[in-house]
Structure formats: structure tokens, C-alpha cells
Design a protein around this motif. Structure first.
Motif, mmCIF file in Angstrom:
data_model
loop_
_atom_site.group_PDB
_atom_site.id
_atom_site.type_symbol
_atom_site.label_atom_id
_atom_site.label_comp_id
_atom_site.label_asym_id
_atom_site.label_seq_id
_atom_site.Cartn_x
_atom_site.Cartn_y
_atom_site.Cartn_z
ATOM 1 N N SER A 43 -1.949 9.293 -11.139
ATOM 2 C CA SER A 43 -2.948 9.659 -12.138
ATOM 3 C C SER A 43 -2.542 10.996 -12.727
ATOM 4 N N ASP A 44 -2.444 11.038 -14.045
ATOM 5 C CA ASP A 44 -2.086 12.272 -14.757
ATOM 6 C C ASP A 44 -0.807 12.911 -14.236
ATOM 7 N N GLY A 45 0.173 12.086 -13.867
ATOM 8 C CA GLY A 45 1.465 12.599 -13.432
ATOM 9 C C GLY A 45 1.536 13.022 -11.980
ATOM 10 N N SER A 46 0.438 12.884 -11.237
ATOM 11 C CA SER A 46 0.427 13.213 -9.815
ATOM 12 C C SER A 46 0.416 11.922 -9.001
ATOM 13 N N TYR A 47 1.129 11.928 -7.891
ATOM 14 C CA TYR A 47 1.240 10.757 -7.030
ATOM 15 C C TYR A 47 0.694 11.087 -5.655
ATOM 16 N N TRP A 48 0.057 10.116 -5.026
ATOM 17 C CA TRP A 48 -0.340 10.267 -3.639
ATOM 18 C C TRP A 48 -0.214 8.931 -2.931
ATOM 19 N N ILE A 49 -0.039 9.010 -1.613
ATOM 20 C CA ILE A 49 0.151 7.811 -0.791
ATOM 21 C C ILE A 49 -1.216 7.228 -0.448
ATOM 22 N N MET A 50 -1.371 5.940 -0.700
ATOM 23 C CA MET A 50 -2.593 5.217 -0.347
ATOM 24 C C MET A 50 -2.358 4.614 1.041
ATOM 25 N N ARG A 51 -2.669 5.362 2.076
ATOM 26 C CA ARG A 51 -2.329 4.962 3.443
ATOM 27 C C ARG A 51 -3.003 3.646 3.841
ATOM 28 N N GLY A 52 -4.262 3.460 3.483
ATOM 29 C CA GLY A 52 -4.956 2.219 3.811
ATOM 30 C C GLY A 52 -4.327 1.019 3.126
ATOM 31 N N GLU A 53 -3.980 1.172 1.846
ATOM 32 C CA GLU A 53 -3.325 0.091 1.102
ATOM 33 C C GLU A 53 -1.933 -0.183 1.650
ATOM 34 N N THR A 54 -1.245 0.866 2.073
ATOM 35 C CA THR A 54 0.087 0.695 2.665
ATOM 36 C C THR A 54 -0.018 -0.148 3.929
ATOM 37 N N ARG A 55 -0.976 0.180 4.800
ATOM 38 C CA ARG A 55 -1.152 -0.593 6.039
ATOM 39 C C ARG A 55 -1.498 -2.045 5.721
ATOM 40 N N LYS A 56 -2.377 -2.250 4.745
ATOM 41 C CA LYS A 56 -2.797 -3.599 4.364
ATOM 42 C C LYS A 56 -1.605 -4.409 3.833
ATOM 43 N N THR A 57 -0.822 -3.814 2.961
ATOM 44 C CA THR A 57 0.339 -4.482 2.371
ATOM 45 C C THR A 57 1.365 -4.842 3.438
ATOM 46 N N LYS A 58 1.624 -3.913 4.361
ATOM 47 C CA LYS A 58 2.585 -4.182 5.436
ATOM 48 C C LYS A 58 2.083 -5.291 6.350
ATOM 49 N N ALA A 59 0.787 -5.310 6.658
ATOM 50 C CA ALA A 59 0.222 -6.362 7.512
ATOM 51 C C ALA A 59 0.337 -7.724 6.831
ATOM 52 N N GLU A 60 0.090 -7.776 5.524
ATOM 53 C CA GLU A 60 0.215 -9.035 4.782
ATOM 54 C C GLU A 60 1.655 -9.533 4.786
ATOM 55 N N ALA A 61 2.602 -8.623 4.618
ATOM 56 C CA ALA A 61 4.019 -8.999 4.618
ATOM 57 C C ALA A 61 4.437 -9.514 5.996
ATOM 58 N N GLU A 62 3.963 -8.849 7.059
ATOM 59 C CA GLU A 62 4.287 -9.304 8.413
ATOM 60 C C GLU A 62 3.712 -10.687 8.674
ATOM 61 N N LYS A 63 2.495 -10.934 8.217
ATOM 62 C CA LYS A 63 1.876 -12.251 8.411
ATOM 63 C C LYS A 63 2.683 -13.329 7.696
ATOM 64 N N LEU A 64 3.112 -13.054 6.469
ATOM 65 C CA LEU A 64 3.931 -14.021 5.736
ATOM 66 C C LEU A 64 5.224 -14.319 6.473
ATOM 67 N N MET A 65 5.871 -13.279 6.988
ATOM 68 C CA MET A 65 7.121 -13.477 7.725
ATOM 69 C C MET A 65 6.883 -14.285 8.994
ATOM 70 N N ASN A 66 5.798 -13.997 9.688
ATOM 71 C CA ASN A 66 5.479 -14.750 10.901
ATOM 72 C C ASN A 66 5.202 -16.212 10.575
ATOM 73 N N ASP A 67 4.493 -16.462 9.489
ATOM 74 C CA ASP A 67 4.195 -17.837 9.087
ATOM 75 C C ASP A 67 5.465 -18.609 8.754
ATOM 76 N N VAL A 68 6.414 -17.934 8.124
ATOM 77 C CA VAL A 68 7.664 -18.589 7.732
ATOM 78 C C VAL A 68 8.515 -18.920 8.955
ATOM 79 N N PHE A 69 8.568 -18.023 9.921
ATOM 80 C CA PHE A 69 9.473 -18.197 11.057
ATOM 81 C C PHE A 69 8.834 -18.830 12.280
ATOM 82 N N GLU A 70 7.576 -19.206 12.183
ATOM 83 C CA GLU A 70 6.933 -19.874 13.330
ATOM 84 C C GLU A 70 6.915 -21.355 13.139
#
Length: 70
Positions: A43-70
Motif C-alpha cells: 500500500s502506497d509503496g510500503s510492503y509488509w508480510i501477512m503472516r496469517g495469510e502466509t501460514r494459510k497459503t502454505k497449509a493449502e499447498a501442503e494439503k494439495l501435495m499430500n492429496d496428490v501423493f497419497e
């Protein structure tokens, strides 16, 4: 605008934006400690880490990988 850090190349973070476009953001503009997979908010040229969204995105990616390889 939100971004997900895909990788670092030299002095740039290669990020995917909400439109699924890859953009280069100078790493010097990003918060200290940012790493691949982090979700960023800009926002307005400043960046910050969305820690909650990062955790959510990583959990979704892990679930997809687990679904593919199980």
C-alpha cells in the motif's frame, strides 16, 4: 495489492500478484526477513508480510501435495 514471493533473483524478489502475473520487486523495498512463499501486502509503496495469510497459503499447498501423493 497482494503478492506471493516466488523466488529471489539478484536484488529482486520475483512475486506473483493477484492477477497471477509475475513481477520483480526490488528486495530493498521489502521487509527484513522476507522469504520465498511469504504473502505480502503493498500500500502506497510500503510492503509488509501477512503472516496469517502466509501460514494459510502454505497449509493449502501442503494439503494439495499430500492429496496428490497419497
Amino acid at each position: 495489492m497482494r503478492y506471493i514471493v516466488d523466488r529471489f533473483e539478484g536484488q529482486f524478489a520475483v512475486c506473483e500478484n493477484e492477477k497471477q502475473e509475475m513481477v520483480n520487486i526490488p528486495a530493498g523495498l521489502l521487509p527484513q526477513g522476507v522469504k520465498e512463499g511469504d504473502v505480502l501486502e503493498e500500500s502506497d509503496g510500503s510492503y509488509w508480510i501477512m503472516r496469517g495469510e502466509t501460514r494459510k497459503t502454505k497449509a493449502e499447498a501442503e494439503k494439495l501435495m499430500n492429496d496428490v501423493f497419497e
